[in-house]
Design a protein around this motif. Structure first.
Motif, PDB file in Angstrom:
ATOM      1  N   GLY A  71      -7.479 -10.143  -0.363  1.00 20.27           N
ATOM      2  CA  GLY A  71      -6.770  -9.349   0.632  1.00 20.27           C
ATOM      3  C   GLY A  71      -5.265  -9.237   0.459  1.00 20.27           C
ATOM      4  O   GLY A  71      -4.547  -8.967   1.417  1.00 20.27           O
ATOM      5  N   PHE A  72      -4.755  -9.429  -0.764  1.00 20.85           N
ATOM      6  CA  PHE A  72      -3.324  -9.187  -0.997  1.00 20.85           C
ATOM      7  C   PHE A  72      -3.060  -7.688  -0.927  1.00 20.85           C
ATOM      8  O   PHE A  72      -3.651  -6.926  -1.697  1.00 20.85           O
ATOM      9  CB  PHE A  72      -2.913  -9.673  -2.398  1.00 20.85           C
ATOM     10  CG  PHE A  72      -2.619 -11.143  -2.496  1.00 20.85           C
ATOM     11  CD1 PHE A  72      -1.348 -11.620  -2.248  1.00 20.85           C
ATOM     12  CD2 PHE A  72      -3.615 -12.048  -2.851  1.00 20.85           C
ATOM     13  CE1 PHE A  72      -1.060 -12.971  -2.352  1.00 20.85           C
ATOM     14  CE2 PHE A  72      -3.335 -13.404  -2.953  1.00 20.85           C
ATOM     15  CZ  PHE A  72      -2.060 -13.864  -2.706  1.00 20.85           C
ATOM     16  N   GLU A  73      -2.171  -7.267  -0.041  1.00 19.39           N
ATOM     17  CA  GLU A  73      -1.765  -5.864   0.007  1.00 19.39           C
ATOM     18  C   GLU A  73      -0.986  -5.529  -1.267  1.00 19.39           C
ATOM     19  O   GLU A  73      -0.219  -6.352  -1.760  1.00 19.39           O
ATOM     20  CB  GLU A  73      -0.855  -5.610   1.214  1.00 19.39           C
ATOM     21  CG  GLU A  73      -1.567  -5.545   2.543  1.00 19.39           C
ATOM     22  CD  GLU A  73      -2.254  -4.203   2.765  1.00 19.39           C
ATOM     23  OE1 GLU A  73      -1.778  -3.189   2.218  1.00 19.39           O
ATOM     24  OE2 GLU A  73      -3.272  -4.194   3.475  1.00 19.39           O
ATOM     25  N   MET A  74      -1.157  -4.298  -1.752  1.00 19.93           N
ATOM     26  CA  MET A  74      -0.429  -3.896  -2.966  1.00 19.93           C
ATOM     27  C   MET A  74       0.937  -3.338  -2.599  1.00 19.93           C
ATOM     28  O   MET A  74       1.254  -2.177  -2.883  1.00 19.93           O
ATOM     29  CB  MET A  74      -1.212  -2.831  -3.712  1.00 19.93           C
ATOM     30  CG  MET A  74      -2.469  -3.363  -4.367  1.00 19.93           C
ATOM     31  SD  MET A  74      -3.344  -2.020  -5.090  1.00 19.93           S
ATOM     32  CE  MET A  74      -4.489  -2.890  -6.129  1.00 19.93           C
ATOM     33  N   ARG A  75       1.740  -4.138  -1.956  1.00 21.46           N
ATOM     34  CA  ARG A  75       3.068  -3.678  -1.586  1.00 21.46           C
ATOM     35  C   ARG A  75       3.936  -4.902  -1.370  1.00 21.46           C
ATOM     36  O   ARG A  75       3.588  -5.759  -0.553  1.00 21.46           O
ATOM     37  CB  ARG A  75       2.974  -2.854  -0.298  1.00 21.46           C
ATOM     38  CG  ARG A  75       4.293  -2.340   0.209  1.00 21.46           C
ATOM     39  CD  ARG A  75       4.905  -1.274  -0.669  1.00 21.46           C
ATOM     40  NE  ARG A  75       4.438   0.063  -0.314  1.00 21.46           N
ATOM     41  CZ  ARG A  75       4.369   1.061  -1.208  1.00 21.46           C
ATOM     42  NH1 ARG A  75       4.720   0.869  -2.448  1.00 21.46           N
ATOM     43  NH2 ARG A  75       3.957   2.239  -0.826  1.00 21.46           N
ATOM     44  N   VAL A  76       5.026  -4.970  -2.108  1.00 22.81           N
ATOM     45  CA  VAL A  76       5.899  -6.127  -1.952  1.00 22.81           C
ATOM     46  C   VAL A  76       6.380  -6.220  -0.510  1.00 22.81           C
ATOM     47  O   VAL A  76       6.773  -5.224   0.085  1.00 22.81           O
ATOM     48  CB  VAL A  76       7.107  -6.033  -2.913  1.00 22.81           C
ATOM     49  CG1 VAL A  76       8.216  -6.969  -2.486  1.00 22.81           C
ATOM     50  CG2 VAL A  76       6.682  -6.355  -4.327  1.00 22.81           C
ATOM     51  N   GLY A  77       6.303  -7.397   0.061  1.00 23.79           N
ATOM     52  CA  GLY A  77       6.798  -7.609   1.411  1.00 23.79           C
ATOM     53  C   GLY A  77       5.740  -7.479   2.490  1.00 23.79           C
ATOM     54  O   GLY A  77       5.970  -7.857   3.627  1.00 23.79           O
ATOM     55  N   SER A  78       4.553  -6.945   2.131  1.00 24.28           N
ATOM     56  CA  SER A  78       3.559  -6.759   3.186  1.00 24.28           C
ATOM     57  C   SER A  78       2.580  -7.923   3.286  1.00 24.28           C
ATOM     58  O   SER A  78       1.663  -7.891   4.093  1.00 24.28           O
ATOM     59  CB  SER A  78       2.815  -5.434   3.008  1.00 24.28           C
ATOM     60  OG  SER A  78       2.514  -5.207   1.673  1.00 24.28           O
ATOM     61  N   ASN A  79       2.770  -8.939   2.472  1.00 18.15           N
ATOM     62  CA  ASN A  79       1.935 -10.135   2.604  1.00 18.15           C
ATOM     63  C   ASN A  79       2.797 -11.286   3.126  1.00 18.15           C
ATOM     64  O   ASN A  79       3.741 -11.692   2.469  1.00 18.15           O
ATOM     65  CB  ASN A  79       1.333 -10.509   1.247  1.00 18.15           C
ATOM     66  CG  ASN A  79       0.469  -9.397   0.680  1.00 18.15           C
ATOM     67  OD1 ASN A  79      -0.577  -9.078   1.221  1.00 18.15           O
ATOM     68  ND2 ASN A  79       0.944  -8.774  -0.389  1.00 18.15           N
ATOM     69  N   ASP A  80       2.450 -11.762   4.286  1.00 16.38           N
ATOM     70  CA  ASP A  80       3.238 -12.823   4.896  1.00 16.38           C
ATOM     71  C   ASP A  80       2.698 -14.173   4.417  1.00 16.38           C
ATOM     72  O   ASP A  80       1.885 -14.813   5.071  1.00 16.38           O
ATOM     73  CB  ASP A  80       3.153 -12.712   6.423  1.00 16.38           C
ATOM     74  CG  ASP A  80       4.184 -13.596   7.092  1.00 16.38           C
ATOM     75  OD1 ASP A  80       5.337 -13.625   6.628  1.00 16.38           O
ATOM     76  OD2 ASP A  80       3.812 -14.281   8.072  1.00 16.38           O
ATOM     77  N   ILE A  81       3.183 -14.588   3.249  1.00 20.30           N
ATOM     78  CA  ILE A  81       2.635 -15.784   2.604  1.00 20.30           C
ATOM     79  C   ILE A  81       3.506 -16.990   2.936  1.00 20.30           C
ATOM     80  O   ILE A  81       4.711 -16.973   2.697  1.00 20.30           O
ATOM     81  CB  ILE A  81       2.574 -15.587   1.073  1.00 20.30           C
ATOM     82  CG1 ILE A  81       1.800 -14.309   0.756  1.00 20.30           C
ATOM     83  CG2 ILE A  81       1.944 -16.793   0.400  1.00 20.30           C
ATOM     84  CD1 ILE A  81       1.939 -13.850  -0.677  1.00 20.30           C
ATOM     85  N   THR A  82       2.914 -18.009   3.483  1.00 16.90           N
ATOM     86  CA  THR A  82       3.638 -19.247   3.773  1.00 16.90           C
ATOM     87  C   THR A  82       2.901 -20.414   3.117  1.00 16.90           C
ATOM     88  O   THR A  82       1.708 -20.307   2.804  1.00 16.90           O
ATOM     89  CB  THR A  82       3.690 -19.518   5.295  1.00 16.90           C
ATOM     90  OG1 THR A  82       2.348 -19.702   5.763  1.00 16.90           O
ATOM     91  CG2 THR A  82       4.332 -18.362   6.036  1.00 16.90           C
ATOM     92  N   MET A  83       3.588 -21.509   2.930  1.00 16.43           N
ATOM     93  CA  MET A  83       2.942 -22.689   2.342  1.00 16.43           C
ATOM     94  C   MET A  83       1.819 -23.187   3.243  1.00 16.43           C
ATOM     95  O   MET A  83       0.792 -23.664   2.769  1.00 16.43           O
ATOM     96  CB  MET A  83       3.963 -23.811   2.106  1.00 16.43           C
ATOM     97  CG  MET A  83       4.801 -23.680   0.849  1.00 16.43           C
ATOM     98  SD  MET A  83       3.933 -23.195  -0.647  1.00 16.43           S
ATOM     99  CE  MET A  83       2.820 -24.564  -0.896  1.00 16.43           C
TER     100      MET A  83
END
Lengths: 126, 202
Positions: free
Chosen positions: A64-76
């Motif tokens: 489910g990674f969106e193909m757009r920089v900045g649209s995935n709110d990834i945290t540790m």
């Protein structure tokens, strides 16, 4: 004396020329929304390394990674929970999160974004 | 003065020795070392643990130097140089579609041939359908302005897959020599040559 000045200037100029162009590998992604604020180096995600081992669909469809920089709110927190990178980087499919520096490997001050894209040396044979 | 002179010479020479390069069919391929790519932090103790592109790409089928990763990724996959996993979950459905679409609205440029096969080998249908492209030839108003702004094909091409400088890799169908109807073509789709051997269509 003047000659030496010219020589040094020329050498430095030509010597530096290849260095002044940024040479991220094509499609490297910098993630720095949270990293530096929390005292870590920015993350560099190398697309090329991953596509040798996984097809795009694994991350961009199954995970489910969106193909757009900045649209995935990834945290540790999410990664340790098994989301995003944590789906593989859990010590089973790939090495686990204790190897901080392998991902958090960027120069301080880098901006979130895709690097190397649109920055190739112009058209090839086309 | 002498010191500066030598500093200049050392700096100059170091820019040659620090770069990794591969010669393939007379073409020179260069990948910057991590500690000089203006991206990785040279002070990072883990840089030596990372694989370098030069090591990975050395024997891969090549694209033109300076284009993207300089790798012909479609060829690398088709010829088994790489065997990337298709799925993590055992019940994920893997669909590969062999269907070429010819897009005729390309002004003075040759028409575009879109091969579903090469794309579905990497991607899932849902990556493009239906939020970017309708499942009907001609129903999506694709144009180069949007593509260059990162929409439609530009979601990937120009960022991860081969860049938009390579016009004729997509614009590959000569309009006056094309017999048949644009849109969906009868399978099988075109079998592509390695990118360095593909004819340039005007």
């Amino acid at each position: 004396m003047i000659h030496r000045f010219v020589l040094v200037a020329l050498l430095t100029l030509f010597g530096l020329a290849p260095l002044t162009a940024a040479h991220a590998e094509y499609a490297d992604v910098v993630l720095n929304r949270y990293a530096e604020k929390n005292g870590m180096r920015p993350v560099i995600y190398p697309h090329w390394f991953h596509r040798i081992r996984f097809r795009c669909k694994v991350c961009h469809f199954e995970l489910g990674f969106e193909m757009r920089v900045g649209s995935n709110d990834i945290t540790m927190g999410k990664i340790i929970d098994g989301q995003y990178c944590g789906m593989c980087h859990n010590g089973e499919i790939a090495w686990s999160v204790e190897h901080c520096d392998r991902c958090h490997s960027g120069l301080p001050g880098l901006k979130t974004g895709i690097q190397g894209g649109h920055k190739t040396g112009g058209p090839g044979i086309w | 003065m002498k010191r500066w002179f030598f500093a200049g010479v050392v700096l100059w020479i170091s820019t040659f020795t620090a770069t990794a390069e591969v010669i393939d069919n007379g073409r020179k391929y260069v990948w910057e070392p991590f500690d000089a790519d203006f991206l990785h932090d040279p002070a990072n103790p883990a840089l030596d643990e990372l694989q370098h592109p030069e090591e990975a790409f050395r024997n891969f089928p090549k694209d033109t130097p300076t284009i993207g990763n300089q790798v012909d990724w479609v060829r690398a996959l088709e010829q088994g140089f790489i065997n990337p996993r298709t799925n993590l979950f055992p019940d994920t459905e893997i669909e590969v579609l062999d269907l070429d679409i010819i897009m005729p609205d390309t002004a003075d440029m040759p028409m575009v041939r879109f091969p579903h096969r090469a794309h579905t080998q990497w991607l899932d249908c849902s990556n493009c359908h239906d939020h970017l492209f309708a499942r009907e030839a001609g129903a999506t108003p694709v144009n180069m302005f949007s593509i260059l702004s990162g929409e439609y094909c530009g979601r990937c091409h120009g960022a991860v897959s081969f860049p938009l400088t390579e016009c004729r890799r997509c614009h590959s169908v000569n309009r006056s020599r094309f017999r048949g109807k644009p849109g969906a073509q009868q399978p099988p789709g075109r079998i592509y040559e390695p990118v360095l051997e593909q004819p340039i269509v005007r």
